[in-house]
Scaffold this motif. Structure first.
Motif, short mmCIF file in Angstrom:
data_model
loop_
_atom_site.label_atom_id
_atom_site.label_comp_id
_atom_site.label_asym_id
_atom_site.label_seq_id
_atom_site.Cartn_x
_atom_site.Cartn_y
_atom_site.Cartn_z
N GLU A 133 0.83 -1.20 0.00
CA GLU A 133 0.00 0.00 0.00
C GLU A 133 0.86 1.26 0.00
O GLU A 133 1.99 1.25 0.50
N SER A 134 0.30 2.34 -0.52
CA SER A 134 0.96 3.63 -0.49
C SER A 134 -0.10 4.73 -0.61
O SER A 134 -1.24 4.46 -0.95
N LEU A 193 -5.46 6.27 -2.09
CA LEU A 193 -4.59 5.18 -1.70
C LEU A 193 -4.38 4.23 -2.87
O LEU A 193 -5.27 4.03 -3.69
N SER A 194 -3.19 3.64 -2.93
CA SER A 194 -2.87 2.66 -3.97
C SER A 194 -2.36 1.38 -3.33
O SER A 194 -1.77 1.40 -2.26
N CYS A 195 -2.58 0.27 -4.01
CA CYS A 195 -2.08 -1.03 -3.58
C CYS A 195 -1.53 -1.74 -4.80
O CYS A 195 -2.28 -2.07 -5.72
N TRP A 203 -10.38 -3.14 0.55
CA TRP A 203 -9.72 -2.25 1.50
C TRP A 203 -10.37 -2.45 2.87
O TRP A 203 -11.60 -2.43 2.98
N TYR A 228 -5.07 1.75 6.90
CA TYR A 228 -5.81 1.14 5.81
C TYR A 228 -5.00 0.00 5.21
O TYR A 228 -3.82 0.15 4.90
N TYR A 229 -5.65 -1.16 5.05
CA TYR A 229 -5.00 -2.36 4.55
C TYR A 229 -5.62 -2.82 3.24
O TYR A 229 -6.84 -2.83 3.10
N CYS A 230 -4.79 -3.22 2.32
CA CYS A 230 -5.21 -3.85 1.09
C CYS A 230 -5.27 -5.36 1.30
O CYS A 230 -4.41 -5.92 1.99
N GLY A 272 -1.65 -6.57 2.79
CA GLY A 272 -0.54 -5.65 2.69
C GLY A 272 -0.09 -5.23 4.08
O GLY A 272 -0.64 -5.67 5.10
N THR A 294 -1.22 1.31 5.48
CA THR A 294 -0.78 2.68 5.36
C THR A 294 -1.65 3.57 6.24
O THR A 294 -2.87 3.43 6.26
#
Length: 116
Positions: A6-7, A20-22, A36, A93-95, A107, A110
């Motif tokens: 994640e980022s 947010l990106s994963c 998410w 926040y988790y992917c 993930g 983040t």
């Protein structure tokens, strides 16, 4: 195996937006759905949004109309576009990736902090 990174997290003012990106790698073809989740301090982890391979999306009531989950065409990147952010959105926040037979991957998370 699937690896997820994640980022895009950080500090944002209430009412602001954040994306947010994963990034997914490995056996991406085996993924049936991606989601998410988020977890605030002292609270249980909750499902925020899910997108299936069919394109069907689902959202928890608290984010409907504000958050949008999506995947790129290659399905290598998962996004969460967050708008009208509220302090109660503050969480890690988790992917997550869902595979057949109950297999899943997470993930590292983040941090998203929404200030007043």
């Amino acid at each position: 195996q699937v690896q997820l990174v994640e980022s895009g997290g950080g500090l944002v003012q209430a009412g602001g937006s954040m994306r947010l990106s994963c990034a997914a790698s490995g056996s991406i073809f085996a993924i049936n759905a991606m989601s998410w989740y988020r977890q605030a301090p002292g609270k249980r982890r909750e499902l925020v949004a899910t997108v299936a391979n069919s394109g069907t999306t689902n959202y928890t009531d608290s984010v409907k109309g504000r958050f949008t989950i999506s995947r790129d065409t290659a399905k290598t990147t998962l996004y969460l576009q967050m708008k009208s952010l509220k302090p109660e959105d503050t969480a890690v926040y988790y992917c997550a990736a869902e595979l057949p037979h109950g297999l899943g991957y997470w993930g590292q998370g983040t941090q998203v902090t929404v200030s007043t």
